[in-house]
Write an enzyme that holds these catalytic residues in place. Structure first.
Site, PDB file in Angstrom:
ATOM      1  N   ARG A  45     -28.051  67.319  23.969  1.00 60.22           N
ATOM      2  CA  ARG A  45     -29.236  66.627  23.423  1.00 60.22           C
ATOM      3  C   ARG A  45     -28.818  65.663  22.314  1.00 60.22           C
ATOM      4  O   ARG A  45     -29.360  64.567  22.169  1.00 60.22           O
ATOM      5  CB  ARG A  45     -30.285  67.629  22.909  1.00 60.22           C
ATOM      6  N   TYR A  97     -48.133  47.069  28.412  1.00 61.70           N
ATOM      7  CA  TYR A  97     -48.076  48.025  29.510  1.00 61.70           C
ATOM      8  C   TYR A  97     -49.156  49.104  29.311  1.00 61.70           C
ATOM      9  O   TYR A  97     -49.344  49.593  28.190  1.00 61.70           O
ATOM     10  CB  TYR A  97     -46.672  48.642  29.517  1.00 61.70           C
ATOM     11  N   LYS A 194     -36.957  50.044  35.696  1.00 63.98           N
ATOM     12  CA  LYS A 194     -37.211  48.787  36.378  1.00 63.98           C
ATOM     13  C   LYS A 194     -35.894  48.043  36.633  1.00 63.98           C
ATOM     14  O   LYS A 194     -35.020  48.586  37.254  1.00 63.98           O
ATOM     15  CB  LYS A 194     -38.206  47.960  35.558  1.00 63.98           C
TER      16      LYS A 194
HETATM   17  C1  LIG Z   1     -42.839  50.757  33.517  1.00 59.39           C
HETATM   18  C2  LIG Z   1     -42.987  50.159  32.191  1.00 59.39           C
HETATM   19  C3  LIG Z   1     -42.984  50.948  31.035  1.00 59.39           C
HETATM   20  C4  LIG Z   1     -42.926  52.459  31.087  1.00 59.39           C
HETATM   21  O1  LIG Z   1     -41.698  52.921  31.578  1.00 59.39           O
HETATM   22  P1  LIG Z   1     -41.504  54.313  32.335  1.00 59.39           P
HETATM   23  O2  LIG Z   1     -40.044  54.312  32.648  1.00 59.39           O
HETATM   24  O3  LIG Z   1     -42.380  54.284  33.546  1.00 59.39           O
HETATM   25  O4  LIG Z   1     -41.918  55.384  31.400  1.00 59.39           O
HETATM   26  C5  LIG Z   1     -43.079  50.312  29.815  1.00 59.39           C
HETATM   27  N1  LIG Z   1     -43.185  48.976  29.729  1.00 59.39           N
HETATM   28  C6  LIG Z   1     -43.186  48.188  30.811  1.00 59.39           C
HETATM   29  C7  LIG Z   1     -43.307  46.709  30.634  1.00 59.39           C
HETATM   30  C8  LIG Z   1     -43.101  48.743  32.082  1.00 59.39           C
HETATM   31  O5  LIG Z   1     -43.125  47.949  33.143  1.00 59.39           O
END
Ligand SMILES: *Cc1c(COP(=O)(O)O)cnc(C)c1O
Length: 377
Positions: A45, A97, A194
């Site tokens: 951790r 988001y 992403k």
């Molecule tokens: C998907 C996304 C998030 C959140 O991320 P997770 O990995 O799904 O928790 C935050 N900001 C943006 C712009 C995103 O596209």
């Protein structure tokens, strides 16, 4: 070194013990403490060599001092927000988001963090929203889903003047196109789920701080709060990162081609893409980023048409998320922004006929053909 070379070699490009290409998977929760003076790690951790490599890589790529890997983008953002205290106030981009909006307006509001959501493309609106208890500014550019552009250098300057912590969600642009820390921002956060991982097979978040002191505070939160990224997922994100440049270039080429084509269709009410000549804030985006990226949003002439399009456009997945090798269509009103109350959504221009397209690595011609036939009568 050039960014493309750093993508391949930053962090750990080989194992110092065996010469193996890439950093190994250190699948250990704990590390032997006998004669531990020479050892850096004690418990995963608090630190793990595989996660360290990813954290070093992203710190290098964003041009920051400390990188931190979290279990998701939301874990990264939420952990960053733990730097504040009950009673503190933040000024936030109004079309952040959906999950960021949700955590700020529910959990953290209950816990005492105050937020004002403003149109951050308007510098005066941002400044006006600052109160005596404001401690930070949180923006997203290009924003989700309308690709609104916020002037990063101007926000960083305002935050610096008022001694506020400036934070930006850089998920859409990635450090390949945009490096906010170099423009004076204090913290960059990412959903590495992403583009950074890029293969739709990992959930991950990253944060990078410009200076060491803030990095140390965030390291404390990461260890205390404990929302760290697992070892295998760290390894997968490291692998995904290696191809970031070629993926972003190819997806952007496809996105530019499709945005131009989409703009010519009579069924379009509006196409949102920072590469289009008429996109609001395009000049600001060109100043602060090296490309318009791979996400397009468009509003069709009716909700019914949008519904039918999502049924008939079969090559992309219809899914939440973006930034994968496969193209992904999403319907913000019922998916990524479903957590936002309908009246707030409407106020922010996220209509029920709005569709977001994250362009992957398929042939742009195949994508266009598939989109075009889905819109035929
Ligand atoms: C998907 C996304 C998030 C959140 O991320 P997770 O990995 O799904 O928790 C935050 N900001 C943006 C712009 C995103 O596209």
């Amino acid at each position: 070194m050039d960014f493309k070379s750093r993508l391949i070699h930053a962090g750990s490009d080989r194992d110092p013990f065996t010469g193996a290409a890439g950093v190994p998977l250190y699948l250990a929760s704990t590390f032997d403490q006998r004669n531990a003076q020479s050892r850096k790690h004690d418990y995963t951790r608090s630190g793990n060599p595989t996660r360290d490599a990813l954290e070093a890589a992203v710190a290098d790529l964003e041009g920051g001092s400390v990188g931190l890997a979290f279990a998701s983008g939301m874990a990264a953002t939420s952990s960053v927000l733990m730097l504040f205290e009950p009673g503190d106030h933040l000024v936030v981009s109004e079309d952040v988001y959906g999950g960021t909006f949700r955590v700020m307006t529910t959990l953290l509001r209950r816990w005492g963090l105050q937020t004002s959501f403003v149109d951050s493309t308007d510098a005066q609106a941002l400044e006006k929203a600052i109160t005596p208890s404001t401690r930070g500014i949180f923006v997203e550019t290009p924003s989700n889903p309308l690709l609104k552009i916020t002037d990063l250098a101007a926000v960083a300057a305002l935050a610096g003047e008022r001694e506020l912590i400036s934070m930006v969600d850089n998920t859409f642009a990635t450090p390949y196109f945009q490096r906010p820390l170099e423009l004076g921002f204090d913290i960059v956060v990412h959903s590495a789920t992403k583009f950074l991982n890029g293969h739709s097979d990992v959930l991950a978040g990253l944060a990078v701080t410009r200076n060491k002191e803030l990095g140390k505070k965030l390291r404390f939160v990461q260890n205390a709060f404990g929302a760290v990224l697992g070892v295998q997922d760290s390894w997968l994100v490291l692998r995904g990162l290696k191809t970031l440049a070629v993926r972003m270039e190819a997806s952007q080429t496809g996105a530019s081609y499709l945005a131009e084509k989409l703009s010519t269709l009579p069924q379009m009410r509006q196409v949102y893409y920072p590469g289009l000549a008429a996109h609001p804030g395009r000049d600001v985006h060109e100043r602060q980023a090296s490309g318009p990226g791979a996400v397009i949003s468009f509003e069709l002439a009716s909700t019914e048409l949008a519904r039918r399009f999502l049924q008939r456009c079969t090559l992309p997945l219809v899914a939440v998320s973006l930034g994968g090798v496969e193209s992904i269509l999403s319907h913000p009103a019922t998916m990524s922004h479903a957590a936002m109350p309908p009246d707030v959504r409407k106020e922010r221009g996220i209509s029920d006929a709005l569709i977001r397209l994250s362009v992957g690595l398929e042939s742009p011609d195949d994508l266009w053909e598939n989109i075009r036939q889905a819109l035929d009568d």
